[in-house]
Design an enzyme around this catalytic site. Structure first.
Site, PDB file in Angstrom:
ATOM      1  N   ASP A  36       0.833  -1.206   0.000  1.00  0.00           N
ATOM      2  CA  ASP A  36       0.000   0.000   0.000  1.00  0.00           C
ATOM      3  C   ASP A  36       0.864   1.251   0.000  1.00  0.00           C
ATOM      4  O   ASP A  36       0.352   2.367  -0.065  1.00  0.00           O
ATOM      5  CB  ASP A  36      -1.004   0.001   1.153  1.00  0.00           C
ATOM      6  CG  ASP A  36      -0.364  -0.043   2.531  1.00  0.00           C
ATOM      7  OD1 ASP A  36       0.876  -0.100   2.630  1.00  0.00           O
ATOM      8  OD2 ASP A  36      -1.120  -0.040   3.530  1.00  0.00           O
ATOM      9  N   LYS A  82      -0.941  -9.397   3.646  1.00  0.00           N
ATOM     10  CA  LYS A  82      -0.231  -8.802   4.786  1.00  0.00           C
ATOM     11  C   LYS A  82      -1.142  -7.867   5.558  1.00  0.00           C
ATOM     12  O   LYS A  82      -1.781  -6.995   4.973  1.00  0.00           O
ATOM     13  CB  LYS A  82       1.023  -8.055   4.324  1.00  0.00           C
ATOM     14  CG  LYS A  82       1.814  -7.422   5.484  1.00  0.00           C
ATOM     15  CD  LYS A  82       3.231  -7.064   5.090  1.00  0.00           C
ATOM     16  CE  LYS A  82       3.315  -5.813   4.243  1.00  0.00           C
ATOM     17  NZ  LYS A  82       2.923  -4.584   5.015  1.00  0.00           N
ATOM     18  N   GLU A  98      -1.238  -5.277   9.042  1.00  0.00           N
ATOM     19  CA  GLU A  98      -0.493  -4.572  10.075  1.00  0.00           C
ATOM     20  C   GLU A  98      -1.160  -4.803  11.429  1.00  0.00           C
ATOM     21  O   GLU A  98      -2.386  -4.881  11.529  1.00  0.00           O
ATOM     22  CB  GLU A  98      -0.441  -3.076   9.775  1.00  0.00           C
ATOM     23  CG  GLU A  98       0.336  -2.732   8.511  1.00  0.00           C
ATOM     24  CD  GLU A  98       0.440  -1.232   8.285  1.00  0.00           C
ATOM     25  OE1 GLU A  98       0.077  -0.458   9.191  1.00  0.00           O
ATOM     26  OE2 GLU A  98       0.880  -0.832   7.190  1.00  0.00           O
ATOM     27  N   GLU A 120       9.364  -3.407  10.908  1.00  0.00           N
ATOM     28  CA  GLU A 120       9.790  -2.127  10.345  1.00  0.00           C
ATOM     29  C   GLU A 120      10.260  -1.146  11.404  1.00  0.00           C
ATOM     30  O   GLU A 120       9.586  -0.924  12.415  1.00  0.00           O
ATOM     31  CB  GLU A 120       8.643  -1.494   9.546  1.00  0.00           C
ATOM     32  CG  GLU A 120       9.010  -0.153   8.910  1.00  0.00           C
ATOM     33  CD  GLU A 120       7.984   0.352   7.914  1.00  0.00           C
ATOM     34  OE1 GLU A 120       8.211   1.452   7.362  1.00  0.00           O
ATOM     35  OE2 GLU A 120       6.969  -0.335   7.675  1.00  0.00           O
TER      36      GLU A 120
END
Length: 260
Positions: free
Chosen positions: A42, A109, A111, A178
Site C-alpha cells: 500500500d 499482509k 499490520e 519495520e
C-alpha cells in the site's frame, strides 16, 4: 518460491530478499533477477499516488496493482497488503483477503498484533497465508504522530515480542518488522520459528525488504535512514536489483549506517 522454501532459508541462514512492485514491467524485472518475494504494498499511496501516507489506498487500488504484478511474475512469492480499514472485523477481513487472492496474491499482509486476533484466526481457518507487520505500522502514522522508530523502550520492545509470538501461534507465515532497533529485531527473530523480514530493522533479520522506488532513488518523500540507493553505483535497474539481492544475501546490507 513458496512458503516452505522461506522456512528453509531461515533454518539455513540464507537471507530472504523482497522488493515492492506495483506493475507488470517492474515485477518482471525483479522476478527475472531472482528476487524471492514481491510485495504489492500500500506504499503505492506514497510512490504512485503521491499522498503523504497510505490511508487513502483502497481495495480497488490494491486489486488493480496486484493483477498487474501477477501478470509479470513467474517465480517470486507474491504478497499483497490489505489496505487501511479493510480488516476491521473478521468477516470483512476474509472477504477482502479472498479478493486479493483472486487477483493473484499468494499471501496477504496485515499490520498490527493482538488487536486483530479474530482477523488472523479467520484467515488461518480458511487456509489463507498471512504475513504480519509489526514495529512501525504506516497505517497508524496519524495515531503515533508520524514515522518514528518503535520499540526503543522496554515496554514497547516487550509489546513487539509479545505480538510476534502471538502472530506465530496463529499461523502467520512471515512477519515484516519495520523501523526498530537492530538488537530488538534480533531478539524477535530468535523468538519465533517463522521468518522475520526487516525494513530498517538491522542485519539480524531473516531477510530484507525495501520500497523499490526508494531503492532506485526515485523519491517523492522524505528518505528514511534505512534506505540505500542501489542505482547510484549501477548503470540500470536490473543491475541495481542484482546488487540489492547480492548485498542482502552476502549480509553486507544493511550495515550499521542503515540501521537503528
Amino acid at each position: 518460491m513458496n512458503i516452505e522454501a522461506l522456512k528453509v532459508f531461515k533454518e539455513s541462514g540464507e537471507k530472504i530478499t523482497c522488493l515492492t512492485a506495483y506493475d507488470a514491467s517492474f515485477a518482471s524485472v525483479f522476478d527475472a533477477c531472482g528476487i524471492d518475494i514481491i510485495l504489492v504494498g500500500d506504499s503505492l499511496g506514497n510512490v504512485i499516488q503521491g499522498d503523504k501516507n497510505t490511508l487513502d489506498v483502497s481495495m480497488s487500488d490494491m486489486i488493480y496493482h496486484m493483477q498487474a504484478v501477477a501478470k509479470g511474475t513467474q517465480n517470486a512469492l507474491r504478497i499483497a497488503d490489505m489496505p487501511y480499514q479493510s480488516y476491521t472485523y473478521a468477516e470483512q477481513t476474509l472477504t477482502n483477503a479472498k479478493r486479493l487472492i483472486m487477483a493473484g496474491a499468494q499471501m496477504v499482509k496485515l499490520e498490527g498484533g493482538c488487536e486483530h486476533e479474530a482477523s488472523f484466526r479467520i484467515l488461518q481457518g480458511n487456509d489463507i497465508s498471512v504475513c504480519g507487520h509489526l514495529g512501525l505500522q504506516p497505517q497508524s502514522v496519524v495515531e503515533i504522530d508520524g514515522y518514528r522508530v518503535q520499540g526503543r523502550g522496554k515496554q514497547g520492545a516487550n509489546k513487539i515480542i509479545k505480538n510476534a509470538l502471538a502472530l506465530a501461534s496463529w499461523g502467520v507465515k512471515v512477519i515484516v518488522l519495520e523501523c526498530v532497533p537492530a538488537e530488538l529485531a534480533k531478539q524477535v527473530s530468535q523468538s519465533v520459528s517463522i521468518p522475520i523480514i526487516g525494513i530498517g530493522a538491522g542485519l539480524d533479520c531473516d531477510g530484507q525488504v525495501l520500497v523499490s522506488y526508494d531503492m532506485l532513488g526515485v523519491h517523492v518523500r522524505h528518505v528514511p535512514r534505512f534506505v540505500k540507493n542501489f542505482l547510484t553505483d549501477n548503470g540500470d535497474v536490473k543491475s541495481a536489483v542484482n546488487a540489492f539481492i547480492k548485498a542482502v544475501k552476502d549480509k553486507s546490507f544493511p550495515s550499521k549506517k542503515y540501521s537503528y
